[in-house]
Scaffold this active site. Structure first.
Site, PDB file in Angstrom:
ATOM      1  N   TYR A 160      -8.320   3.603   9.485  1.00 51.85           N
ATOM      2  CA  TYR A 160      -8.472   3.943  10.638  1.00 51.85           C
ATOM      3  C   TYR A 160      -9.907   4.656  10.422  1.00 51.85           C
ATOM      4  CZ  TYR A 160      -4.075   1.916  10.941  1.00 51.85           C
ATOM      5  OH  TYR A 160      -2.679   1.073  11.085  1.00 51.85           O
ATOM      6  N   TYR A 177       4.459   5.628  10.877  1.00 50.59           N
ATOM      7  CA  TYR A 177       4.047   4.214  10.639  1.00 50.59           C
ATOM      8  C   TYR A 177       4.990   3.583   9.816  1.00 50.59           C
ATOM      9  CZ  TYR A 177      -0.315   2.283   9.401  1.00 50.59           C
ATOM     10  OH  TYR A 177      -1.527   1.330   9.058  1.00 50.59           O
ATOM     11  N   PRO A 233      -2.305  -2.392  18.562  1.00 54.70           N
ATOM     12  CA  PRO A 233      -2.309  -2.874  17.425  1.00 54.70           C
ATOM     13  C   PRO A 233      -2.494  -2.121  17.089  1.00 54.70           C
ATOM     14  CG  PRO A 233      -3.871  -3.447  18.771  1.00 54.70           C
ATOM     15  CD  PRO A 233      -3.159  -3.172  20.305  1.00 54.70           C
ATOM     16  N   HIS A 291       0.865  -1.244  -0.218  1.00 53.18           N
ATOM     17  CA  HIS A 291       0.086   0.205   0.188  1.00 53.18           C
ATOM     18  C   HIS A 291       0.662   1.684  -0.169  1.00 53.18           C
ATOM     19  CE1 HIS A 291      -3.498  -3.014   1.454  1.00 53.18           C
ATOM     20  NE2 HIS A 291      -3.315  -2.897   1.406  1.00 53.18           N
ATOM     21  N   LYS A 346       3.444  -2.148  15.014  1.00 48.91           N
ATOM     22  CA  LYS A 346       4.724  -2.093  15.235  1.00 48.91           C
ATOM     23  C   LYS A 346       5.317  -3.409  16.163  1.00 48.91           C
ATOM     24  CE  LYS A 346       5.270   2.005  13.811  1.00 48.91           C
ATOM     25  NZ  LYS A 346       5.624   2.320  13.174  1.00 48.91           N
TER      26      LYS A 346
END
Length: 394
Positions: A203, A387, A295, A72, A299
């Site tokens: 998200y 991220y 979560p 992605h 990571k």
């Protein structure tokens, strides 16, 4: 039995470490309480940082990942019925987010270790650690309740056995400090048989609670809902789950969530945890044995991969040139990255979840944070680089 590095745990940290050591000519033996089938069939999420993908390719276990993984270029933040894309590929100079389930990574690593003659002692029972402050620490276990006790005498032991394993408790309580934060919410995760609803992860922050849209394969999708971690799955019928997901993912642009048969449900609690130091005598902790992250920041596996790269380098320096200084600094090096990941994971978690203790003021701050992240390039760059993974510092 005698080996150079005894490894407890055949999760991502243990398997990666064992293969890294093999490539440097260092012997290791892995002791694991579960069977191979149990490890490979336990479905767990997997969002891989660019550095983790680069590592797997570099050590020769990335072939299936490159064929079946989802690469992605960004992800979406959904709030107030609008979707906002964070274009991480552009913001980080060409890095990707790779969605490839953890159990698939484990399959690849187990296969690689066994093909190269690696020793993995599956289904070990009553594993214990001894003589950690001596030059010959050992791992004791037996295979089967009627099996004979076996000792593996090592130069070093790597505790890669997760939060509930025997490694961390083997460090005297007076010699370790444990930091922990429990969150008042959990995730209800479902696996469904359906095509993907979106090309990238979504998200969602909603007044009813957090939601996440993820993927596993073209036919299998993974979705999450914020729930009370003490809730009972029996309270969540399929209809209730879909009603909540549709409510929390509704947008002004007509986003459509594709439904499908739900074939797995589970509820997980959320915590942050760090053990300091990550070493004692000749024992070194890695992965979930040393730290846990919620979560939301994706990571967990990536921190394990970073730990074992540092640890493998330390062992290499020791065996090649008898340098112990780098191993002695293992905790110092790893914990710098761990605390940055803990910060980012907590930031993502508190920004996106509904907290019953939040006042209207706190809720407005959440929205202000999201609006700033999605309107400021500087803020978007910071979010994106955290991220996809900060550079590994050796």
């Amino acid at each position: 039995m005698r080996t150079q590095v005894g490894i407890i745990g055949a999760g991502p940290a243990g398997l990666l470490l064992s293969h890294l050591l093999y490539l440097q000519g260092i012997e290791s033996v892995i002791v694991e309480t579960r069977s191979r089938e149990e490890i490979e069939e336990t479905i767990r999420a997997g969002v891989l940082e660019q550095g983790t993908v680069d590592l797997l390719n570099a050590i020769g276990v990335g072939e299936r990942l490159n064929k079946e993984g989802h690469f992605h270029e960004g992800f979406e933040l959904l709030f107030q019925r609008k979707r906002h894309r964070i274009h991480v590929h552009e913001l980080t100079g060409g890095k990707y987010i790779t969605v490839y389930a953890q159990h698939e990574v484990l399959k690849d690593l187990i296969s690689a270790r066994l093909q190269t003659g690696g020793q993995i002692r599956f289904q070990a029972e009553q594993v214990s650690l001894h003589d950690l402050d001596s030059e010959r620490p050992k791992i004791r276990f037996r295979q089967g309740s009627d099996g004979e006790w076996q000792d593996i005498v090592c130069d070093f032991i790597a505790g890669c056995d997760g939060f509930h394993g025997p490694s961390r408790p083997s460090i005297p309580a007076a010699r370790r400090t444990e930091y922990q934060k429990l969150y008042p919410f959990g995730w209800l995760g479902i696996l469904i048989q359906a095509p993907s609803s979106a090309p990238e992860l979504i998200y969602a922050r909603h007044e009813r609670g957090f939601a996440l849209v993820s993927t596993r394969s073209p036919e299998i999708q993974r979705l999450y809902l914020q729930v009370d971690p003490r809730d009972d799955l029996a309270n969540w019928s399929d209809d209730r789950i879909w009603t909540e997901l549709h409510a929390r993912l509704e947008t002004d642009d007509g986003f459509q969530l594709i439904e499908g048969p739900i074939f797995q449900k589970n509820i997980v609690s959320m915590r942050s945890f760090v053990c300091d130091p990550m070493q004692y005598g000749r024992l070194f902790l890695a992965g979930d044995a040393a730290h846990i992250v919620p979560p939301t920041g994706a990571k967990g596996l990536n921190l394990a991969a970073a730990d074992v790269q540092v640890l493998a380098r330390g062992f290499s320096l020791y065996y090649r040139s008898n340098q112990r200084d780098y191993l002695d600094r293992y905790s110092e090096i790893c914990l710098r990255r761990v605390w940055k990941a803990e910060r980012f994971s907590r930031f993502m978690t508190t920004m996106l979840h509904r907290d019953e203790q939040h006042s209207p003021f706190d809720q407005r701050l959440q929205l202000a944070e999201l609006e700033y992240l999605t309107s400021s390039r500087a803020a978007s760059v910071s979010l994106a680089e955290n991220y996809v993974g900060l550079p590994l510092e050796f």
